[in-house]
Design a protein around this motif. Structure first.
Motif, PDB file in Angstrom:
ATOM      1  N   PRO A   3       0.797  -1.231   0.000  1.00  0.00           N
ATOM      2  CA  PRO A   3       0.000   0.000   0.000  1.00  0.00           C
ATOM      3  C   PRO A   3       0.833   1.287   0.000  1.00  0.00           C
ATOM      4  N   HIS A   4       2.086   1.194   0.380  1.00  0.00           N
ATOM      5  CA  HIS A   4       2.934   2.379   0.491  1.00  0.00           C
ATOM      6  C   HIS A   4       3.799   2.615  -0.745  1.00  0.00           C
ATOM      7  N   LEU A   5       3.657   1.774  -1.758  1.00  0.00           N
ATOM      8  CA  LEU A   5       4.442   1.963  -2.978  1.00  0.00           C
ATOM      9  C   LEU A   5       4.115   3.289  -3.649  1.00  0.00           C
ATOM     10  N   LYS A   6       2.875   3.758  -3.490  1.00  0.00           N
ATOM     11  CA  LYS A   6       2.491   5.049  -4.073  1.00  0.00           C
ATOM     12  C   LYS A   6       3.364   6.172  -3.522  1.00  0.00           C
ATOM     13  N   GLU A   7       3.707   6.094  -2.265  1.00  0.00           N
ATOM     14  CA  GLU A   7       4.541   7.125  -1.647  1.00  0.00           C
ATOM     15  C   GLU A   7       5.947   7.125  -2.250  1.00  0.00           C
ATOM     16  N   ILE A   8       6.463   5.935  -2.514  1.00  0.00           N
ATOM     17  CA  ILE A   8       7.794   5.827  -3.120  1.00  0.00           C
ATOM     18  C   ILE A   8       7.760   6.366  -4.536  1.00  0.00           C
ATOM     19  N   ARG A   9       6.716   6.009  -5.288  1.00  0.00           N
ATOM     20  CA  ARG A   9       6.570   6.520  -6.661  1.00  0.00           C
ATOM     21  C   ARG A   9       6.495   8.046  -6.664  1.00  0.00           C
ATOM     22  N   ALA A  10       5.703   8.597  -5.746  1.00  0.00           N
ATOM     23  CA  ALA A  10       5.542  10.055  -5.674  1.00  0.00           C
ATOM     24  C   ALA A  10       6.876  10.740  -5.379  1.00  0.00           C
ATOM     25  N   ALA A  11       7.639  10.176  -4.475  1.00  0.00           N
ATOM     26  CA  ALA A  11       8.942  10.756  -4.145  1.00  0.00           C
ATOM     27  C   ALA A  11       9.885  10.675  -5.343  1.00  0.00           C
TER      28      ALA A  11
ATOM     29  N   PRO B 260      19.876  11.540  -6.232  1.00  0.00           N
ATOM     30  CA  PRO B 260      20.585  11.433  -7.513  1.00  0.00           C
ATOM     31  C   PRO B 260      19.729  10.732  -8.577  1.00  0.00           C
ATOM     32  N   SER B 261      19.909  11.136  -9.816  1.00  0.00           N
ATOM     33  CA  SER B 261      19.110  10.566 -10.913  1.00  0.00           C
ATOM     34  C   SER B 261      19.329   9.061 -11.037  1.00  0.00           C
ATOM     35  N   SER B 262      20.525   8.584 -10.734  1.00  0.00           N
ATOM     36  CA  SER B 262      20.777   7.141 -10.818  1.00  0.00           C
ATOM     37  C   SER B 262      19.924   6.379  -9.803  1.00  0.00           C
ATOM     38  N   ILE B 263      19.725   6.970  -8.635  1.00  0.00           N
ATOM     39  CA  ILE B 263      18.893   6.331  -7.608  1.00  0.00           C
ATOM     40  C   ILE B 263      17.438   6.335  -8.058  1.00  0.00           C
ATOM     41  N   ARG B 264      16.996   7.429  -8.652  1.00  0.00           N
ATOM     42  CA  ARG B 264      15.624   7.494  -9.190  1.00  0.00           C
ATOM     43  C   ARG B 264      15.415   6.407 -10.239  1.00  0.00           C
ATOM     44  N   GLU B 265      16.408   6.253 -11.093  1.00  0.00           N
ATOM     45  CA  GLU B 265      16.308   5.258 -12.164  1.00  0.00           C
ATOM     46  C   GLU B 265      16.237   3.846 -11.593  1.00  0.00           C
ATOM     47  N   ILE B 266      17.093   3.539 -10.652  1.00  0.00           N
ATOM     48  CA  ILE B 266      17.099   2.201 -10.046  1.00  0.00           C
ATOM     49  C   ILE B 266      15.787   1.950  -9.304  1.00  0.00           C
ATOM     50  N   ALA B 267      15.317   2.952  -8.558  1.00  0.00           N
ATOM     51  CA  ALA B 267      14.038   2.802  -7.844  1.00  0.00           C
ATOM     52  C   ALA B 267      12.913   2.564  -8.842  1.00  0.00           C
TER      53      ALA B 267
END
Length: 63
Positions: A13-21, A30-37
């Motif tokens: 249920p909390h994946l939406k929060e990770i996506r929003a961040a 960092p953009s690399s962390i965004r990409e990996i996430a």
């Protein structure tokens, strides 16, 4: 993401929060962390759909 000050509750249920961040450019990550996430989230989506499909097939074959 905790290394960058982002901590989220566990569970689907909390994946939406990770996506929003990940989508929020104001979050200093960092953009690399965004990409990996993003890759991890896509993988979770793919596996979730596979599980739903497998469960539906199993359920229909048991009836």
């Amino acid at each position: 993401m905790a290394e960058f000050g982002l901590v989220f509750p566990q569970g689907v249920p909390h994946l939406k929060e990770i996506r929003a961040a990940g989508d929020d450019e104001d979050v200093d990550v960092p953009s690399s962390i965004r990409e990996i996430a993003g890759l991890y989230l896509e993988h979770i989506d793919t596996l979730s759909e596979w599980v739903k499909s497998a469960f539906a097939n199993f359920s229909s074959s048991v009836r």
